[in-house]
Design a protein around this motif. Structure first.
Motif, PDB file in Angstrom:
ATOM      1  N   THR A 161       0.851  -1.203   0.000  1.00 36.09           N
ATOM      2  CA  THR A 161       0.000   0.000   0.000  1.00 36.09           C
ATOM      3  C   THR A 161       0.880   1.243   0.000  1.00 36.09           C
ATOM      4  N   LEU A 162       0.533   2.205  -0.830  1.00 36.05           N
ATOM      5  CA  LEU A 162       1.196   3.506  -0.863  1.00 36.05           C
ATOM      6  C   LEU A 162       0.118   4.570  -0.647  1.00 36.05           C
ATOM      7  N   LYS A 163       0.459   5.607   0.089  1.00 35.88           N
ATOM      8  CA  LYS A 163      -0.553   6.634   0.374  1.00 35.88           C
ATOM      9  C   LYS A 163       0.098   8.016   0.436  1.00 35.88           C
ATOM     10  N   PHE A 164      -0.344   8.891  -0.483  1.00 35.33           N
ATOM     11  CA  PHE A 164       0.110  10.279  -0.442  1.00 35.33           C
ATOM     12  C   PHE A 164      -0.717  11.052   0.584  1.00 35.33           C
ATOM     13  N   THR A 165      -0.059  12.010   1.214  1.00 32.55           N
ATOM     14  CA  THR A 165      -0.720  12.817   2.243  1.00 32.55           C
ATOM     15  C   THR A 165      -1.847  13.660   1.633  1.00 32.55           C
ATOM     16  N   ASP A 166      -2.929  13.795   2.390  1.00 33.95           N
ATOM     17  CA  ASP A 166      -4.037  14.652   1.942  1.00 33.95           C
ATOM     18  C   ASP A 166      -3.547  16.099   1.775  1.00 33.95           C
ATOM     19  N   LEU A 222      -4.811   7.540  -7.844  1.00 35.05           N
ATOM     20  CA  LEU A 222      -6.255   7.719  -7.985  1.00 35.05           C
ATOM     21  C   LEU A 222      -6.862   8.389  -6.750  1.00 35.05           C
ATOM     22  N   LYS A 223      -6.306   8.059  -5.557  1.00 37.19           N
ATOM     23  CA  LYS A 223      -6.839   8.624  -4.314  1.00 37.19           C
ATOM     24  C   LYS A 223      -6.236   9.989  -3.978  1.00 37.19           C
ATOM     25  N   PHE A 224      -5.145  10.358  -4.650  1.00 34.68           N
ATOM     26  CA  PHE A 224      -4.485  11.632  -4.370  1.00 34.68           C
ATOM     27  C   PHE A 224      -5.422  12.790  -4.711  1.00 34.68           C
ATOM     28  N   GLN A 225      -5.515  13.784  -3.825  1.00 32.47           N
ATOM     29  CA  GLN A 225      -6.496  14.862  -3.981  1.00 32.47           C
ATOM     30  C   GLN A 225      -6.029  15.966  -4.925  1.00 32.47           C
TER      31      GLN A 225
END
Length: 706
Positions: free
Chosen positions: A476-481, A652-655
């Protein structure tokens, strides 16, 4: 001494003398080790089976029974077996010691017999001592030497029958079998007890997560550390072509050694004949033979074939005439690939061939390899490439290699189904085991049920041990909001750019990006994709026109060389603390953890991380900026498929907005809302997306006869 040799040579007429000597020694020295013929079969059955494949297990067991009977007979004849007695009373150690001393004084025949058995051949003893001393000296030398970087090692169990066939030259099979091999890197075991069977003419995709040993296996095969039949030619595209004065086209043609040798001989003979007016009949005859041979191998068509391959990989007619020393490292790697495709080895080993190519070259390579006649073994993380090229997939996981028929999509479906069935089988067996165990626990101490309990226990012992499916940890990779920007984020108006006036790169560009943009940039290498990114970043100023940026814009930029610029001696946590000082260590760990670099990984030197893990560190460093716009230049080069999938989901989830340069078709299709094609000094947006671009490229290739 038992005549074991007679039995062995009678049952195995072609047995090697070394095997006879080895088995003979085991039988003579192992009287106490082999209580039954089954014990003997476990010890030497495999060796005897390898001596003669035509014999069945039952025949081998019968031979072991003969040898065991002969061993027992000899043992009883030579020495009396000790009689087992049930002691009626405990033995006092002190009295036992007294008895022993009395026996020693009385020169017992038992002691004298034992003494005679310990007599050692003096020559053998001296030889053994010399070998021990040599080993100790070698260890001492190694201690005094500087520490050498760990290297990969391979160990393989080789079938003697295959070796004999290979040495005799009678093995004409073009299939490649590498059975029961191990590969380690230093003390780390990468692959254990694996086997692969590559059928001639099939194309094998080799997949698995980063750091498991895929590239290492290719190197072990190419270096000859794993046995390949000597008549099979192997070529591994690993190193870039060395730069010199040789022009690119000639560099490819030189790979055909037979053609080059004939041409050199033809040239030499022609010179001799031209200098001799009377001529030479023998030379003339040989020259005719050379011409016939050149015609047979279609030597005259070789330059055209080489030119087509080079053109497909992106070399223009002008570039094909350039010396190899004038090309960059990336283009020299393309040249190495062109040489491999031209020489057509029996086994072609490719390691991430799409990393060095633009999308047009990848599409050409996919089409070209689909007609490949010999065997291909390719490591790739490009899902679309494997779907187009592979006929089989080899999956490396948990140190083993599984074989699947079909392309990558077929592999994922089959593997998922296989894992489901294995889990069902495990659960069913576990339920059955639990049911039997309940009965055993209930009646364990019931004398009337003792027979049934024993029967159930034996039943449990005979059941094969199944294990639950070990699912690989999900990446899982997650960019900060980030804050949402209003209106246009980045804009280029009537922009021109060039490094030199006589070579314009862009003319009259008008482009804009929004806060929710998902733009993918494609085009041939050298068309200006990276230059366009640097203009968007503000690193390069337009020669004419304007670059407009939102005042709240914060760009996170991932360059092709971002990973190479990391300090390899530091840990990822130390890198982050150095670049963003004064923050709590917990924050550094959380940001690294969001990109899969957690626990022990975060405290290891960056040099010890795999390529994919280094890329994750680079993403985490970028994310510390809290960017609201991402510009990514070839971010997938070091990533495995699971991480590429995770990157796609994170984007895709990056704002914020994203502009991406990539040649990974799967990632482009996954996130792309808009496709920009860079070509001939312009940037064109395609409404039809990637499908439209692919159709345009294939049409161009067909029109150019590539």
């Amino acid at each position: 001494m038992a005549d074991y040799e007679a039995v062995l040579t009678q049952c195995f007429p072609n047995i090697d003398s070394e095997i006879v000597h080895y088995v003979n020694g085991m039988l003579e020295d192992g009287h106490d080790d082999f209580n039954t013929s089954e014990d003997l079969y476990d010890a030497i059955g495999g060796i005897l089976q390898g001596t003669d494949d035509s014999k069945t297990d039952d025949e081998i067991k019968n031979i072991c029974e003969k040898l065991h009977s002969l061993m027992s007979l000899t043992n009883n004849k030579d020495s009396a077996a000790p009689v087992q007695k049930l002691l009626n009373a405990p033995v006092q150690i002190s009295s036992l010691r007294t008895e022993t001393e009395e026996i020693k004084q009385s020169n017992s025949i038992w002691l004298s017999k034992r003494d005679s058995n310990t007599i050692v051949d003096q020559k053998k003893l001296e030889k053994a001592e010399a070998q021990i001393k040599k080993k100790q000296d070698r260890k001492q030398d190694n201690k005094s030497k500087p520490t050498i970087q760990e290297e990969a090692t391979a160990c393989q169990q080789i079938n003697k029958k295959d070796v004999k066939l290979d040495l005799s030259g009678t093995n004409r099979s073009m299939d490649v079998k590498i059975e029961n091999f191990d590969i380690a890197f230093g003390e780390k075991q990468l692959i254990s007890g694996a086997s692969i069977h590559l059928i001639y003419g099939r194309r094998y995709g080799f997949v698995g997560r980063n750091g498991l040993g895929k590239t290492t296996l290719l190197k072990m095969i190419s270096k000859g550390h794993l046995m390949i039949p000597s008549h099979i030619s192997v070529l591994h595209v690993e190193q870039e072509v060395e730069g010199d004065e040789t022009i690119a086209l000639e560099s490819v043609l030189e790979c055909d050694e037979e053609r080059e040798k004939l041409l050199r001989e033809e040239k030499a003979i022609s010179l001799q004949l031209s200098s001799s007016p009377s001529g030479d009949n023998m030379l003339s005859t040989r020259l005719s033979e050379i011409y016939q041979h050149l015609e047979a191998i279609e030597a005259d068509k070789a330059p055209a074939k080489a030119a087509v391959i080079l053109a497909g990989l992106g070399f223009t007619p002008h570039m094909q005439k350039m010396p190899t020393k004038e090309f960059s490292g990336g283009w020299r790697m393309r040249l190495a690939l062109a040489r491999a495709l031209f020489s057509q080895p029996d086994l072609l080993l490719l390691d991430e061939p799409t990393n060095m190519l633009d999308m047009k070259a990848i599409i050409w390579l996919e089409n070209y390899l689909q007609t490949w006649k010999s065997t291909i073994f390719v490591v790739s993380h490009d899902r679309s490439f494997l779907n187009a090229v592979a006929t089989d997939i080899l999956h490396l996981h948990s140190g083993v290699i599984d074989n699947y028929r079909g392309n990558y999509e077929s592999f994922t479906k089959t593997r998922e189904e296989r894992l489901k069935n294995q889990q069902k089988e495990y659960e069913a067996q576990k339920e059955y085991r639990d049911h039997i165990q309940v009965f055993i626990d209930r009646f364990r101490y019931n004398a009337n049920r003792a027979t049934q309990v024993q029967s159930k226990l034996k039943l449990l012992e005979k059941l094969p041990e199944l294990k639950p499916i070990e699912k690989e940890s999900k990446v899982t990779l997650k960019f900060t909001d980030c804050e949402h920007l209003q209106h246009t984020v980045l804009q280029l108006d009537e922009m021109d750019f060039y490094y030199s006036k006589d070579k314009p790169i862009f003319k009259d560009l008008n482009l804009n990006t929004q806060s929710d943009s998902r733009i993918c940039i494609v085009g041939e290498n050298g068309a200006g994709k990276t230059t366009l990114l640097k203009i968007l970043l503000g690193e390069l100023e337009p020669v004419k026109g304007w670059r407009k940026a939102n005042r709240s814009l914060c760009i996170g930029y991932f360059s092709q060389h971002h990973v190479d610029q990391l300090d390899m001696s530091m840990t990822s946590i130390e890198l982050m603390a150095q670049r963003y000082p004064g923050k709590p260590s917990e924050l550094y760990r959380n940001r690294m953890g969001a990109f899969g670099v957690s626990g022990e990984l975060a405290t290891r030197p960056v040099s010890s991380l795999s390529g994919g893990q280094k890329s994750r560190v680079a993403f985490a460093l970028i994310d510390m900026l809290n960017p609201n716009f991402l510009i990514l230049d070839e971010p997938t080069n070091h990533l495995d498929m699971e991480t590429i999938e995770a990157l796609g989901n994170a984007i895709l989830k990056f704002q914020g907005g994203v502009v991406l340069v990539s040649h990974d078709e799967r990632l482009i299709r996954m996130i792309c809302k808009e496709l920009w094609v860079v070509k001939d000094g312009t940037v064109k947006s395609l409404d039809g997306g990637f499908d439209e671009y692919r159709n345009i490229v294939e049409k161009e290739l067909a029109e150019n006869g590539i």
